[in-house]
Design a protein around this motif. Structure first.
Motif, PDB file in Angstrom:
ATOM      1  N   GLN A 129       1.915  -0.527  -4.195  1.00 17.19           N
ATOM      2  CA  GLN A 129       2.538  -1.697  -4.818  1.00 17.19           C
ATOM      3  C   GLN A 129       3.342  -2.498  -3.796  1.00 17.19           C
ATOM      4  O   GLN A 129       3.326  -3.732  -3.819  1.00 17.19           O
ATOM      5  CB  GLN A 129       3.476  -1.291  -5.971  1.00 17.19           C
ATOM      6  CG  GLN A 129       2.802  -0.593  -7.102  1.00 17.19           C
ATOM      7  CD  GLN A 129       2.930   0.925  -6.984  1.00 17.19           C
ATOM      8  OE1 GLN A 129       2.890   1.492  -5.901  1.00 17.19           O
ATOM      9  NE2 GLN A 129       3.048   1.592  -8.104  1.00 17.19           N
ATOM     10  N   GLN A 130       4.048  -1.790  -2.899  1.00 18.00           N
ATOM     11  CA  GLN A 130       4.828  -2.492  -1.883  1.00 18.00           C
ATOM     12  C   GLN A 130       3.915  -3.273  -0.940  1.00 18.00           C
ATOM     13  O   GLN A 130       4.219  -4.410  -0.569  1.00 18.00           O
ATOM     14  CB  GLN A 130       5.688  -1.507  -1.086  1.00 18.00           C
ATOM     15  CG  GLN A 130       6.838  -0.935  -1.895  1.00 18.00           C
ATOM     16  CD  GLN A 130       7.471   0.272  -1.217  1.00 18.00           C
ATOM     17  OE1 GLN A 130       6.802   1.040  -0.529  1.00 18.00           O
ATOM     18  NE2 GLN A 130       8.763   0.435  -1.420  1.00 18.00           N
ATOM     19  N   LEU A 131       2.805  -2.664  -0.563  1.00 19.02           N
ATOM     20  CA  LEU A 131       1.845  -3.355   0.297  1.00 19.02           C
ATOM     21  C   LEU A 131       1.292  -4.596  -0.409  1.00 19.02           C
ATOM     22  O   LEU A 131       1.218  -5.671   0.183  1.00 19.02           O
ATOM     23  CB  LEU A 131       0.698  -2.425   0.693  1.00 19.02           C
ATOM     24  CG  LEU A 131      -0.417  -3.084   1.518  1.00 19.02           C
ATOM     25  CD1 LEU A 131       0.097  -3.494   2.889  1.00 19.02           C
ATOM     26  CD2 LEU A 131      -1.604  -2.154   1.651  1.00 19.02           C
ATOM     27  N   ALA A 132       0.940  -4.437  -1.680  1.00 23.78           N
ATOM     28  CA  ALA A 132       0.395  -5.572  -2.436  1.00 23.78           C
ATOM     29  C   ALA A 132       1.425  -6.697  -2.523  1.00 23.78           C
ATOM     30  O   ALA A 132       1.078  -7.879  -2.345  1.00 23.78           O
ATOM     31  CB  ALA A 132      -0.021  -5.122  -3.837  1.00 23.78           C
ATOM     32  N   LYS A 133       2.676  -6.352  -2.767  1.00 24.70           N
ATOM     33  CA  LYS A 133       3.724  -7.364  -2.865  1.00 24.70           C
ATOM     34  C   LYS A 133       3.908  -8.091  -1.530  1.00 24.70           C
ATOM     35  O   LYS A 133       4.000  -9.322  -1.485  1.00 24.70           O
ATOM     36  CB  LYS A 133       5.041  -6.722  -3.306  1.00 24.70           C
ATOM     37  CG  LYS A 133       6.157  -7.720  -3.534  1.00 24.70           C
ATOM     38  CD  LYS A 133       7.337  -7.044  -4.193  1.00 24.70           C
ATOM     39  CE  LYS A 133       8.438  -6.885  -3.189  1.00 24.70           C
ATOM     40  NZ  LYS A 133       9.635  -6.278  -3.732  1.00 24.70           N
TER      41      LYS A 133
END
Length: 189
Positions: A129-133
């Motif tokens: 999720q952090q990478l996607a954000k």
């Protein structure tokens, strides 16, 4: 997907040429295996064939502990954990988490969401999720710098589900709103 007859013949012969090309799920045990599994052969009427391990798991089957389907050739996990993370990163960059969940992403990769989180922690140092954000915010920053689209259009083009989430993520990373960055750019021009 190969036909039932081809899969069944390959399973009965334990043909290594088909290892990783399909998975055999046994209805009576709720386990899925590779075609080369050394376990006792189930009756043909009790098997179903799936093209991927993820498909078998999605249908409610669990992996065999004897043949370890996650190690099958042609299976992404066979190439090692870095390969799995690289595939996940490519899918995330393509928007897999803009519309879907981490569980959906993990299923596409043929692993559990928990294992995916561990791999990301080990290789990336961040969650999926952090990478996607981060990728969404970077995409939005490029769109913001490149044109005069409205903030709403930029937010949706970058993969955010709402303008509010876009503004919050942008402010969290840059310490200012996207409109204030656009104002700075306009003053420089």
């Amino acid at each position: 997907m190969l036909s039932f007859e081809i899969c069944n013949a390959a399973r009965l012969r334990r043909d290594p040429r088909y290892d990783g090309r399909f998975f055999t799920a046994v209805k009576t045990t709720a386990i899925y295996c590779r075609p080369v599994c050394p376990a006792k052969q189930p009756l043909t009427r009790n098997v179903v064939y799936y093209p991927t391990a993820a498909a078998a798991e999605a249908a409610g089957f669990r992996p065999c502990l004897r043949c370890r389907p996650e190690t099958a050739p042609f299976c992404p996990a066979w190439n090692g954990t870095r390969s799995t993370v690289a595939r996940a990163m490519k899918l995330i960059d393509g928007g897999a988490l803009d519309d879907g969940s981490v569980v959906d992403l993990a299923m596409r990769l043929g692993i559990s969401s928990r294992h995916l989180a561990r791999l990301f922690e080990r290789h990336i140092g961040a969650t999926p999720q952090q990478l996607a954000k981060t990728l969404r915010v970077q995409r939005a920053k490029r769109l913001l710098d490149a044109g005069d689209d409205s903030m709403t259009e930029i937010a949706f083009q970058a993969g955010f589900s709402s303008l509010r989430r876009f503004n919050a993520a942008f402010a969290e990373l840059y310490g200012r709103s996207p409109s204030s960055l656009r104002a700075v750019r306009a003053r420089r021009a």
